[in-house]
Structure formats: C-alpha cells, structure tokens
Design a protein around this motif. Structure first.
Motif, PDB file in Angstrom:
ATOM      1  N   ARG A  77       0.808  -1.217   0.000  1.00 31.96           N
ATOM      2  CA  ARG A  77       0.000   0.000   0.000  1.00 31.96           C
ATOM      3  C   ARG A  77       0.845   1.273   0.000  1.00 31.96           C
ATOM      4  NH1 ARG A  77      -5.397  -0.593   1.306  1.00 31.96           N
ATOM      5  NH2 ARG A  77      -6.050  -2.656   2.007  1.00 31.96           N
ATOM      6  N   LEU A  78       1.977   1.202   0.654  1.00 29.79           N
ATOM      7  CA  LEU A  78       2.778   2.399   0.838  1.00 29.79           C
ATOM      8  C   LEU A  78       4.081   2.315   0.066  1.00 29.79           C
ATOM      9  CD1 LEU A  78       2.322   2.901   4.669  1.00 29.79           C
ATOM     10  CD2 LEU A  78       0.944   3.835   2.812  1.00 29.79           C
ATOM     11  N   SER A  79       4.548   3.475  -0.376  1.00 30.66           N
ATOM     12  CA  SER A  79       5.795   3.561  -1.117  1.00 30.66           C
ATOM     13  C   SER A  79       6.932   3.973  -0.193  1.00 30.66           C
ATOM     14  CB  SER A  79       5.644   4.597  -2.235  1.00 30.66           C
ATOM     15  OG  SER A  79       6.891   4.977  -2.740  1.00 30.66           O
ATOM     16  N   LYS A  80       8.126   3.527  -0.517  1.00 27.84           N
ATOM     17  CA  LYS A  80       9.297   3.954   0.246  1.00 27.84           C
ATOM     18  C   LYS A  80       9.525   5.456   0.074  1.00 27.84           C
ATOM     19  CE  LYS A  80      11.419  -0.506  -0.842  1.00 27.84           C
ATOM     20  NZ  LYS A  80      12.423  -1.155  -1.720  1.00 27.84           N
ATOM     21  N   ARG A  81       9.260   5.966  -1.136  1.00 32.83           N
ATOM     22  CA  ARG A  81       9.556   7.373  -1.417  1.00 32.83           C
ATOM     23  C   ARG A  81       8.315   8.243  -1.517  1.00 32.83           C
ATOM     24  NH1 ARG A  81      11.419   8.488  -6.238  1.00 32.83           N
ATOM     25  NH2 ARG A  81      12.432  10.402  -5.578  1.00 32.83           N
ATOM     26  N   ALA A  82       7.227   7.680  -2.060  1.00 34.32           N
ATOM     27  CA  ALA A  82       6.056   8.513  -2.335  1.00 34.32           C
ATOM     28  C   ALA A  82       5.073   8.578  -1.177  1.00 34.32           C
ATOM     29  CB  ALA A  82       5.349   8.030  -3.593  1.00 34.32           C
ATOM     30  N   GLY A  83       5.213   7.691  -0.198  1.00 32.68           N
ATOM     31  CA  GLY A  83       4.394   7.782   1.002  1.00 32.68           C
ATOM     32  C   GLY A  83       3.084   7.039   0.946  1.00 32.68           C
ATOM     33  N   THR A  84       2.212   7.399  -0.001  1.00 36.53           N
ATOM     34  CA  THR A  84       0.867   6.811  -0.002  1.00 36.53           C
ATOM     35  C   THR A  84       0.555   5.996  -1.246  1.00 36.53           C
ATOM     36  OG1 THR A  84      -0.004   8.845  -0.976  1.00 36.53           O
ATOM     37  CG2 THR A  84      -0.031   8.680   1.434  1.00 36.53           C
ATOM     38  N   ILE A  85       1.492   5.880  -2.152  1.00 37.98           N
ATOM     39  CA  ILE A  85       1.230   5.128  -3.384  1.00 37.98           C
ATOM     40  C   ILE A  85       2.351   4.145  -3.646  1.00 37.98           C
ATOM     41  CG2 ILE A  85      -0.163   6.929  -4.494  1.00 37.98           C
ATOM     42  CD1 ILE A  85       2.367   7.738  -6.049  1.00 37.98           C
ATOM     43  N   VAL A  86       2.034   3.072  -4.347  1.00 37.67           N
ATOM     44  CA  VAL A  86       3.048   2.139  -4.835  1.00 37.67           C
ATOM     45  C   VAL A  86       3.464   2.631  -6.218  1.00 37.67           C
ATOM     46  CG1 VAL A  86       3.568  -0.243  -5.431  1.00 37.67           C
ATOM     47  CG2 VAL A  86       1.992   0.253  -3.558  1.00 37.67           C
ATOM     48  N   THR A  87       4.745   2.825  -6.425  1.00 38.57           N
ATOM     49  CA  THR A  87       5.207   3.442  -7.665  1.00 38.57           C
ATOM     50  C   THR A  87       5.623   2.414  -8.701  1.00 38.57           C
ATOM     51  OG1 THR A  87       7.532   3.573  -7.016  1.00 38.57           O
ATOM     52  CG2 THR A  87       6.095   5.372  -6.308  1.00 38.57           C
ATOM     53  N   LEU A  88       5.616   2.880  -9.951  1.00 44.94           N
ATOM     54  CA  LEU A  88       6.052   2.029 -11.061  1.00 44.94           C
ATOM     55  C   LEU A  88       7.491   1.570 -10.846  1.00 44.94           C
ATOM     56  CD1 LEU A  88       5.518   2.734 -14.844  1.00 44.94           C
ATOM     57  CD2 LEU A  88       7.737   2.074 -14.000  1.00 44.94           C
ATOM     58  N   ALA A  89       8.362   2.499 -10.434  1.00 43.92           N
ATOM     59  CA  ALA A  89       9.772   2.151 -10.259  1.00 43.92           C
ATOM     60  C   ALA A  89       9.944   1.043  -9.226  1.00 43.92           C
ATOM     61  CB  ALA A  89      10.564   3.389  -9.847  1.00 43.92           C
ATOM     62  N   GLU A  90       9.198   1.112  -8.130  1.00 45.48           N
ATOM     63  CA  GLU A  90       9.302   0.092  -7.088  1.00 45.48           C
ATOM     64  C   GLU A  90       8.751  -1.243  -7.563  1.00 45.48           C
ATOM     65  OE1 GLU A  90       9.034   2.938  -3.136  1.00 45.48           O
ATOM     66  OE2 GLU A  90       7.218   2.373  -4.197  1.00 45.48           O
ATOM     67  N   LEU A  91       7.671  -1.200  -8.324  1.00 45.48           N
ATOM     68  CA  LEU A  91       7.098  -2.437  -8.854  1.00 45.48           C
ATOM     69  C   LEU A  91       8.074  -3.126  -9.805  1.00 45.48           C
ATOM     70  CD1 LEU A  91       3.450  -1.226  -9.502  1.00 45.48           C
ATOM     71  CD2 LEU A  91       4.141  -2.995  -7.894  1.00 45.48           C
ATOM     72  N   VAL A  92       8.733  -2.351 -10.650  1.00 46.33           N
ATOM     73  CA  VAL A  92       9.719  -2.931 -11.560  1.00 46.33           C
ATOM     74  C   VAL A  92      10.885  -3.511 -10.776  1.00 46.33           C
ATOM     75  CG1 VAL A  92      11.406  -2.377 -13.359  1.00 46.33           C
ATOM     76  CG2 VAL A  92       9.081  -1.493 -13.530  1.00 46.33           C
TER      77      VAL A  92
END
Length: 552
Positions: A376-391
């Motif tokens: 649910r949470l991103s390391k960098r964006a806080g409240t979203i899962v990012t494309l970069a993290e998913l890749v």
C-alpha cells in the motif's frame, strides 16, 4: 494451410456450385466466412457452419446443403476428409503436406508473421496515461503503461496507424501546490497540509537547490513558481525515463498548458459553438451535453472567465481530430466511469459519431501482494506504490506480461512472489522457457551442422505436429481479433496454449538425430517446425513488450 486459406477454398467450392447451377443462394454468396478449430480435435482439423447459414437462403435443408458442399470439397487434394455433424456442421481434415506448409511460410515471413491488414490505414490516437508531473508514476499508471503499449503494438500489427500519447496535466492548483511543497522543503519548513508529503519532495528540492543554487536568492514571492517549474522539468524527465525502462513508448507528450497557451480552448469553443450545442447561462458558458446521454450539462467557462477542466478535455478532443485521427482512444482508471458519457458527448457536440470516433476503455483496480500482504505504501512517495518500485520488485518482463494477461475491465490481484517464480505454473516463465528451449534446439542443430536446405511438409504427419501447426496458423487471427476487440490479453493466452502445444510435440516427436544417426528429412521437417514456433512465440512476446530469451 491456414484457416483463412481453407475458408477461401470453401468459398471457391461454393462459387463453383453456384456457377454450375447446383446451388442458388438468395442474396448471393458471402464475401468471407469463418473457419474454426473444433473444441474436440477428433471431429477434424477445422469446422464451419456455413451450410447452416446459407441452407435456408438456398431453399434447402442445411444438412443437404452441407452434403453438396462436402462432395465438392473432397475433390481438393489438400483436403483428406469432410464429414457432416448435427444439423449441418462441416468438419474438415487437411492433408499433412498442405498443413505442413504453414511452417515454411512462417519461417519465411519472420517478424512479419501475424501482421494483418484488418485495420489497414485506420488513424488512431491512443492516450493511455494522463498524469500530473508532480510525483512518481503509480500502480494505476503501471497497468496502463503495460496494457496501453501492448494495445498500440497489436493495433499496429493489424494495420492501424497508431500515435501513442501521454497527456501531461501541467496546469492548475496541483502544480501550484507542488511548487509550494518544494519551496517549503528547500527551506526546511513544514510542507502545507494540502501539499505533497512523500520523501521524494525533500530529495527533489535538495536536487534543485544543488543544481540551481540561485533559486534561493530569488524574491520569496517568485520562488514557488521557480520551484514548480524546476520540479516539473525534473519530475517529467523521471517519468519519461521510468517508462522507457518499462519499454513503454510515447510518440507525443501533450501538455495541457499548450492547449491554453496556443488558444486551443478558444478555437475549440468556436468550433463547438458552430455546431449549436453551446449556450450562456448564469454568466457562464455551457455545453448542452445532455443532448447526448450525459447526466448534466457541463460548464466550459466559469463566471470568473476561467476555463474548466472540461474545457481542456473538449479542446484536447478537437485538437486530436484536427490532427487527422479517425479514432480517439482513451484508457482511463476505475475512478473515471463518469467520464465516459461526457467524453462521448464532446465528440457528438463536435459533430462526430460517438460510437465510431471515440472509444473509452476503463481499467479496474490492481492490488499487489508481497509476502501475502498488500503493498500500500511507497518507500519514497508515502501513499502510493510506484512504477519504479514495482519494476524493482517484479522485473519488467513478469510485470508487463502479468498486467497484459488479464482483461482490463476486471479487478486484478498480483502476487510478486508468484509472478517471479521460475516454475512452469508461472505463465510468463512457461512461455519464455518454451522460446529458450526452441532456441537451444536450433543452436544444437547448428552445432551438428544440420542445414535446413530442404523441407518436406508431408512428413509432419504426427498428431502432435498437426496440433502445433494448427496452433501456429491461428496467430494472425488472434492478432486481428485482439486489435478489433482492443484486448491484448488474448495474445498472452494464445502464447500459453501454443507453448503447451510445443512441449507436447517435443515430448512425442524426436527432433534431432541421436548419436551416429543420419540426418533424415523428418529431422529437417521438424526443425523447420521448431523454427516456425520460435518465430511465433518471439513475435507474440514482442506484441506484449516482453523479451524472448535465448537462454534461461
């Protein structure tokens, strides 16, 4: 023989029966007909219901019609058997040499195999990501990045002229809040409550100050705009780099600002006014979209003279059509259902056919599981899962393939661990492994000095060879259907079925000679089939933007 070639033979047989007076079909013969693979292979290689379609128009019982057609088809040496089932289904078996020729034709066609002219010349604008340049691309964008790019590839393979477009939402309050957030972070001040709070804001602010130190010397009143523009430039470049790494290509990066700066909104309003669907009320300018199924009329220009976001949408549609696109496709997220009627209403108000000139695909939500828990949470964006993290977590190939494998109108739950497992139960691994295995066979043949200098198609007579040949012959139809229905997931499912047909063939039919065995024509025939299968899997994976590994 491909299904299309068999369909043409059936049409020729019908034409011959009509020419000699045996048949007289009211309204004439069809220009094309459908030939399908029967669900039960024991019934034959292909089946058609043409007798049931035309029997009544010929004044005959469909089964009697089928008997006449079957007798005519039996005269063709490429057809070994024609049987009639039920009320008039025709089941056809094709001679091995006729069936086997498809392998050589695929090898000869190479990367072009599968392409069709189904949508020849159709000019399509495909807008499949619309995002603010204020932060990282997120999970929703990731689904459209994969599916939209695959759809563009499939449409192109079907003959359409596709322009892939990214709409940059670079105008409005969100951009101003972005600038305020960066300025606050640069000065070590609390970020406004309604601003952007992810860690990336602090990182981006520090980067801007490092690269443009003079920005802090500007008057305080000017710094927000300066940070906004500097952040915009860098964040957009990050989005572009991430999409390029994800193998997602865009031909046009359209700025919302540009529509206003070049008076695209004013131009569109004048064009729409000419169509008679605008009116003034309550000191605002409205579009009468309720004339075309929208639930309420929409404001274009507010009472303060400012254009609405809907005005941008209208201007953008007019802009696309004036650039020569016959069909404007929009791929939108699950929270945009309300946009369907209003966008179609824009097309209608512009004088277009909303059922032909505009298409809206709505994608449903995606959940990502990691370790059994939803991300649910991103390391960098806080409240979203990012494309970069998913890749980073899943890899480009597994992520693209898995996102493309399902209809976009279905909610999707993906398990990172499952889609990266190197086991046959994992679809992307299964298909890629099949391609790697095919490449290995061909390398081994080359090391043995086997030259594919002769090909006897009739030697491909084994049941499993026939199954694989018929699967390969289906590829152009799969591509055409995927394009016509806007469903690239059909390509993925087809690849899995074809990989299965290959593995069964390989388990039953020895391709390479053993030990001191002589190289026989059957070995070369099977190697040609292997080469054809490799071509199809590579072409299909390419349509999904997934690599076709030589080794695994």
């Amino acid at each position: 023989m491909t299904p299309e070639q068999l369909a043409e033979k059936i049409l020729q047989a019908l034409a011959a029966l009509a020419a000699d007076g045996t048949l007289a079909v009211e309204g004439g013969l069809p220009g094309e007909l459908k030939v399908e693979r029967p669900k039960n292979p024991e019934h034959g290689d292909y089946a058609t219901n043409v007798a049931m379609q035309l029997g009544k128009r010929a004044g005959m019982n469909p089964r009697a019609f089928a008997e006449l057609l079957a007798a005519k088809l039996q005269d063709d040496e490429a057809i070994t058997e024609v049987s009639i089932a039920g009320p008039g289904f025709l089941n056809v078996r094709v001679a091995a040499d006729a069936q086997g020729k498809i392998a050589q034709s695929i090898v000869d066609a190479g990367p072009a195999y599968g392409s069709t002219d189904t949508l020849h010349g159709l000019a399509v604008n495909l807008e499949f990501i619309s995002a603010n340049p204020t932060g990282p691309l997120h999970l929703g964008h990731t689904r459209w990045a994969a599916v939209g790019d695959a759809l563009a590839r499939v449409l192109t393979a079907a003959g359409a002229k596709v322009t892939r477009e990214f709409y940059i939402n670079d105008r409005g309050n969100q951009m101003d809040k972005f600038g305020e957030s960066l300025k606050a972070a640069a000065h070590g001040e609390p970020i406004p409550e309604d601003g952007y709070h992810g860690e990336y804001i602090g990182e981006l602010a520090q980067r801007i100050v490092s690269e443009v130190p003079a920005i802090l010397e500007l008057p305080v009143a000017e710094q927000s705009v300066a940070f906004r523009e500097a952040g915009y430039e860098r964040q957009l470049k990050e989005q572009q780099d991430q999409l390029e790494h994800f193998r997602t290509k865009f031909d046009v990066w359209m700025s919302e600002r540009s529509l206003h700066e070049q008076d695209g909104v004013g131009h569109a309003i004048e064009k729409l006014r000419e169509q008679g669907h605008l009116y003034d009320a309550d000191d605002a300018l409205w579009m009468r979209t309720t004339d075309f199924t929208d639930d309420k009329d929409r404001v274009l220009i507010r009472t303060n003279g400012e254009p609405t976001y809907f005005a941008s949408d209208a201007a953008y549609y007019v802009n696309k059509r004036e650039r020569g696109f016959e069909v404007c496709m929009y791929l939108l997220g699950a929270d945009h259902h309300g946009y369907v009627n209003r966008l179609k209403a824009i097309a209608a108000c512009a004088g277009d056919d909303p059922e032909r000139n505009i298409e809206i695909l709505i994608g449903q939500l995606v959940k990502i599981l990691k370790g059994g828990e939803e991300m649910r949470l991103s390391k960098r964006a806080g409240t979203i899962v990012t494309l970069a993290e998913l890749v980073e977590e899943g890899g480009v190939d597994p992520l693209r393939y898995t996102l493309c494998r399902y209809p976009v109108d279905s909610p999707l739950t993906l398990d990172i661990e499952e889609m990266t497992k190197q086991v046959s139960e994992n679809p992307v691994y299964y298909v890629q492994y099949a391609h790697a295995r095919l490449a290995s066979i061909l390398r081994n043949a080359d090391e043995l000095g086997i030259k594919l200098d002769e090909f006897e198609p009739g030697l491909l007579s084994h049941e499993r060879e026939g199954d694989l040949l018929r699967a390969l012959a289906e590829f152009p139809r799969i591509v055409a259907t995927s394009a016509e229905l806007r469903e690239p997931h059909r390509v993925a499912r087809y690849l899995e079925d074809t990989a299965s047909a290959f593995h069964k063939f390989y388990d039953s039919c020895r391709v390479l000679p053993r030990g001191d065995e002589e190289v026989e024509p059957v070995h070369k025939a099977r190697l040609t089939l292997v080469s054809a299968t490799r071509t199809v899997l590579a072409n299909g994976l390419d349509l999904l933007g997934v690599s076709a590994p030589e080794r695994m």
